[in-house]
Write a protein that holds these residues in place. Structure first.
Motif, PDB file in Angstrom:
ATOM      1  N   ILE A 123      -1.727   5.860  -6.128  1.00  0.00           N
ATOM      2  CA  ILE A 123      -0.591   5.273  -5.414  1.00  0.00           C
ATOM      3  C   ILE A 123      -0.789   3.769  -5.321  1.00  0.00           C
ATOM      4  O   ILE A 123      -1.867   3.296  -4.965  1.00  0.00           O
ATOM      5  N   LYS A 124       0.238   3.036  -5.676  1.00  0.00           N
ATOM      6  CA  LYS A 124       0.268   1.590  -5.473  1.00  0.00           C
ATOM      7  C   LYS A 124       1.569   1.254  -4.763  1.00  0.00           C
ATOM      8  O   LYS A 124       2.577   1.940  -4.930  1.00  0.00           O
ATOM      9  N   SER A 125       1.539   0.189  -3.987  1.00  0.00           N
ATOM     10  CA  SER A 125       2.747  -0.214  -3.281  1.00  0.00           C
ATOM     11  C   SER A 125       2.981  -1.699  -3.479  1.00  0.00           C
ATOM     12  O   SER A 125       2.053  -2.457  -3.789  1.00  0.00           O
ATOM     13  N   ILE A 126       4.218  -2.081  -3.299  1.00  0.00           N
ATOM     14  CA  ILE A 126       4.590  -3.486  -3.340  1.00  0.00           C
ATOM     15  C   ILE A 126       5.668  -3.687  -2.290  1.00  0.00           C
ATOM     16  O   ILE A 126       6.556  -2.861  -2.135  1.00  0.00           O
ATOM     17  N   ARG A 127       5.531  -4.732  -1.525  1.00  0.00           N
ATOM     18  CA  ARG A 127       6.515  -5.009  -0.489  1.00  0.00           C
ATOM     19  C   ARG A 127       7.563  -5.959  -1.037  1.00  0.00           C
ATOM     20  O   ARG A 127       7.236  -7.041  -1.525  1.00  0.00           O
TER      21      ARG A 127
END
Length: 910
Positions: A123-127
């Motif tokens: 899982i990777k996230s970006i705001r």
């Protein structure tokens, strides 16, 4: 010719693709997010989270790059933001997330999740931060109040500026061409109220002076982030500035007939600047057919539904808006009803000579005060008298009723009485209600036909519940559920019926239960209600699971099919039968159990096909279906293998096709693969790839494609073949690429890109980061961060304190790399050049030597040194690059004596 090493190119190429060439055939997923489109800024945050800034109205495009085998499934999700942005809690199941004309509410944190069943999901996230700046608005408030002393009065004006923005807005004020700041003018204060949380800026003009009457500009700025320019608004303050006042040139209320055109006029009577006028409707939006022209609102052909309160609102941003309202009343009559009350002084339900009878009539009128009633007997006007008392008010019932009391009923009083309702001034059709009073006028009786309760019907049928009502006149029948809190099929708690029948179309299982029918006083006798109950039972066929399942099995194997009954009515007598195609296999009855099994001890060829288990009751059947097949599952191409292209001859190229077989042990042994290959502009050609022995789960299969014409692309289809026949196919596209292949490692992964410790050295390298390093024991040595300045970044190091001895070696080896291109005979046709680059940190008083060696397969001699460096190189990261020319499969090794050293190693093929 030897090429120059280019570190930037080496470092930017994808690590994972080459890493997986040398790993096992299955690998857990990894993921990273890249962006394209109109990004204002992309910031790297701690713990690898990123912030992507974009201007409102631009296109957001995020790509989720994954690796791993089998090919991971991708899912985009979002938290935060608004549920109205159409992303909601749903997911996007492709690599690229694209949102055109992004709006501010669509900002938030976006997650890309990749999983393939191996290990934990990646899982990777970006705001995503959406920037915007709305036009500022200036509002003005005046106050005239008593100050500190009784004799001292002040007149103060507040100019408040507000603009919605992201990032927070910065305000500035200008009077004419002069910029105002705190302290620049004794009569001016600029401040930010605490409760506004930075959203407003107030300019306070205390004790107004002549020079304070001027043009004021509020400039809102977000400092040109994302190219958003400043916005400003101008307000002219004068000695005439005042809040708005208005007048309505209409009556209140306005009473009209349906279909008339209504015009509402609102005018300003004061205010500077000139106020803006708008109209609003209390119940809803303005009617669609309304016409608005300045302060004039026209409602053509008004209907009863459009009645209500209409308000004119005037605003000029000074003080509070002015508001005045009027009510439109649309005249009308509806719902006429009557009821007959026998002698109220006796407990009789019958009409008897010599007793009192009261006839009541009710009508809904708008406006109620215009309602007029009159009575007729046998068509002639009836006036109130001592024995015929007419009243138009009744404290026990709601307004809109009239009563006719007949005292001492005589035979001559029998006849037809008519209640007539009209509105004053006419214009609305009257309502008349006839009531017959005679010797045949009797109270109601209510019964249910014998065959109408209990009722048993099938789900989906149309059913009619019947209550027979006798009496004259016949009253309205009110239907409800016996459980008063359970709604009727139409959603209400009560349903009216004029013939005693309740008709339900497409009856469902939720409608099973007891229904109550009762007489209403309306259009009948005002006596104790008569009631009856009707039982309704809705039968429905069994619901079963699974509805459909595919089962893949090899010949000679045993398996069991299971069909489970979830619910049914009736559920006591349930029969089942198993079929293969149209052939009956077995029958039985579900007595105590709610499931049935069918066992196949040894599958033969005739056992392939569709199995059906039908579970039946009186209402019908539910079916479980199973497709038993020997089709092999689809192969899975090894996408994380770098496109291994090599040149055989100037105009052709080859490709190393790699795949694994999905669930190879679930069906018969795969004897071959049918390989279909075609250019996009030509017909497909086929060939078979024979398989020797059984294929293990996860086993990587390789087949070299040759004689591919440059630079054509090819569509490849791979189909497994068993004794059953062909299985499921998988397609992929092969494209020619003359680009270099690369291998890079940053040591962020615990697997350190398949680097290994040499078993012949004296001690090992250790994966480490500056964040966990204790400098108390090793001062004046080692790096304070990784090579990009992060304390969280990882590197490989050695510790030279005890029990290490001078001269001991630590050797780290890269994976084994194959040399390409190759000729059909396995020899290298030309000596390729590789770029080997790394970063090192050699800081300390007792630094020894750092060496890089080349180790080649089949060469029994010593490793050949390709690079060396001795001694303290200072407290900084440095870069080393060297060209190597292997002629066989090879490894690169690094050896160091003394202190710490870090390597970020990269290889690049020509």
């Amino acid at each position: 010719q030897m090429e120059n090493c280019d570190l930037h190119l080496c470092f930017s190429l994808n690590l994972t693709l080459i890493y997986l060439i040398f790993s096992s055939s299955t690998a857990p997923p990894t993921v990273r997010i890249i962006h394209s489109g109109h990004a204002c800024n992309v910031e790297e945050e701690r713990y690898t989270e990123r912030v992507y800034t974009i201007r409102e109205g631009e296109t957001l495009e995020l790509a989720c790059l994954v690796s791993g085998h089998p090919r991971p499934q991708i899912r985009w999700t979002k938290t935060a933001g608004s549920a109205s942005d159409r992303f909601q809690d749903s997911s996007v199941f492709n690599e690229t997330l694209r949102i055109t004309r992004i709006q501010r509410l669509q900002g938030g944190r976006y997650y890309c999740k990749a999983e393939n069943g191996l290990g934990s999901p990646a899982i990777k996230s970006i705001r995503v931060d959406v920037y915007y700046l709305d036009d500022p608005i200036v509002t003005v408030h005046q106050s005239i109040g008593e100050a500190k002393e009784q004799f001292y009065y002040e007149r103060t004006v507040f100019l408040r500026c507000m603009a919605n923005s992201n990032p927070p807005v910065r305000y500035s004020w200008r009077r004419g061409q002069e910029f105002l700041s705190q302290g620049s003018d004794k009569g001016v204060e600029i401040y930010e109220p605490f409760f506004t949380q930075g959203e407003t800026k107030i300019l306070k003009l205390k004790n107004l002076r002549p020079q304070d009457y001027a043009n004021y500009s509020c400039i809102a700025s977000v400092r040109n982030v994302c190219g958003i320019t400043n916005k400003n608004v101008l307000f002219k303050l004068s000695n005439k500035t005042a809040s708005p006042t208005i007048k309505l040139l209409v009556e209140d209320p306005i009473v009209v007939n349906p279909g008339q055109t209504v015009t509402l006029v609102c005018v300003t009577s004061g205010g500077d600047p000139t106020p803006t006028l708008t109209w609003v409707h209390s119940a809803d939006e303005l009617p669609k057919k309304s016409v608005l022209n300045g302060g004039t609102l026209t409602l053509p052909a008004i209907s009863i539904e459009e009645a209500g309160v209409y308000s004119c609102v005037a605003s000029n941003n000074v003080g509070n808006p002015a508001k005045k309202s009027t009510t439109i009343v649309v005249r009308g009559l509806k719902k006429g009803r009557f009821w007959i009350t026998p002698d109220p002084y006796h407990n009789d339900d019958n009409i008897q000579i010599g007793r009192e009878v009261k006839i009541s009539c009710q009508v809904e009128a708008t406006p109620p005060e215009e309602l007029l009633f009159s009575w007729l007997k046998n068509g002639r006007p009836l006036r109130s008298s001592e024995r015929m008392v007419i009243t138009h008010t009744d404290p026990e019932v709601q307004p809109g009723t009239t009563n006719l009391d007949i005292i001492d009923l005589k035979f001559t009083d029998f006849g037809t009485y008519t209640c007539v309702a009209v509105l004053k001034n006419g214009g609305i059709p009257e309502i008349s209600i006839d009531v017959n009073i005679s010797s045949t006028t009797v109270p109601p009786e209510l019964t249910v036909p014998r065959d109408k309760s209990p009722l048993v019907v099938q789900e989906g049928d149309t059913v009619e519940l019947q209550c027979l009502v006798s009496g004259k006149p016949k009253p309205i029948i009110l239907w409800s559920r016996a459980d008063k809190e359970v709604p009727m099929p139409d959603g209400g708690l009560q349903t009216e019926s004029y013939d005693g029948a309740l008709r339900i179309v497409n009856v469902s299982r939720e409608m099973t239960g007891t229904y109550r029918c009762a007489t209403s006083q309306y259009n009948g006798f005002n006596v104790k209600p008569r009631e009856a109950l009707v039982e309704l039972t809705v039968q429905y066929p069994p619901a079963v699971e699974p509805l459909f399942t595919e089962i893949r099995q090899g010949l000679g194997r045993a398996f069991t099919l299971n069909c489970r009954m979830l619910r049914a009515h009736p559920s006591k007598v349930l029969k089942y039968e198993w079929k293969l195609g149209t052939r009956l296999l077995t029958i039985g009855q579900l007595d105590q159990r709610d499931e049935t099994d069918y066992h196949v001890r040894a599958l033969n060829r005739e056992g392939y096909g569709e199995y059906t288990c039908e579970v039946t009751n009186e209402a019908g059947a539910g079916a479980c279906r199973f497709l038993v097949t020997g089709r092999a599952y689809a192969p899975e191409f090894y996408y994380d293998t770098y496109s291994a292209l090599w040149q055989n001859r100037p105009r052709v190229y080859g490709f190393k096709l790699q795949w694994t077989q999905q669930n190879p042990l679930s069906v018969d042994r795969i004897v071959a693969y049918r390989l279909g290959i075609k250019q996009f502009t030509t017909a497909q050609r086929n060939q078979e790839i024979p398989m020797e022995g059984a294929i293990a789960k996860g086993e990587l299969i390789t087949h070299n494609l040759t004689e591919l014409i440059k630079p054509e692309a090819y569509l490849v289809r791979l189909t497994p073949i068993t004794r059953f026949g062909e299985g499921d196919s998988t397609d992929r596209t092969i494209r020619y690429s003359g680009e270099r292949k690369s291998f890079s490692c940053s040591f962020e992964d615990e697997a350190v890109c398949m680097f290994t410790q040499d078993k012949r050295d004296d001690f090992d390298w250790t994966r480490h980061s500056a964040a966990t390093r204790d400098t108390k024991y090793t001062p004046n040595t080692g790096p304070s961060s990784d090579r990009v300045g992060s304390k969280q970044g990882f590197y490989m190091y050695i510790e030279t304190s005890r029990p290490r001895l001078e001269g001991e070696k630590a050797r780290l080896l890269t994976p084994t790399f194959n040399v390409a291109p190759k000729s059909p005979y396995g020899t290298v046709t030309s000596s390729p050049t590789y770029c080997f680059g790394f970063y090192y940190h050699m800081y300390g008083k007792h630094i020894g030597a750092l060496n890089a060696y080349l180790r080649q397969k089949g060469q029994s001699g010593a490793d050949s040194s390709v690079w060396t460096l001795v001694g303290n190189q200072g407290d900084r990261w440095k870069q080393a690059k060297v060209n190597i020319h292997p002629t066989a499969s090879f490894q690169v090794g690094t050896t160091l004596w003394e202190e710490q050293w870090v390597i970020n190693a990269e290889l690049r093929w020509p």
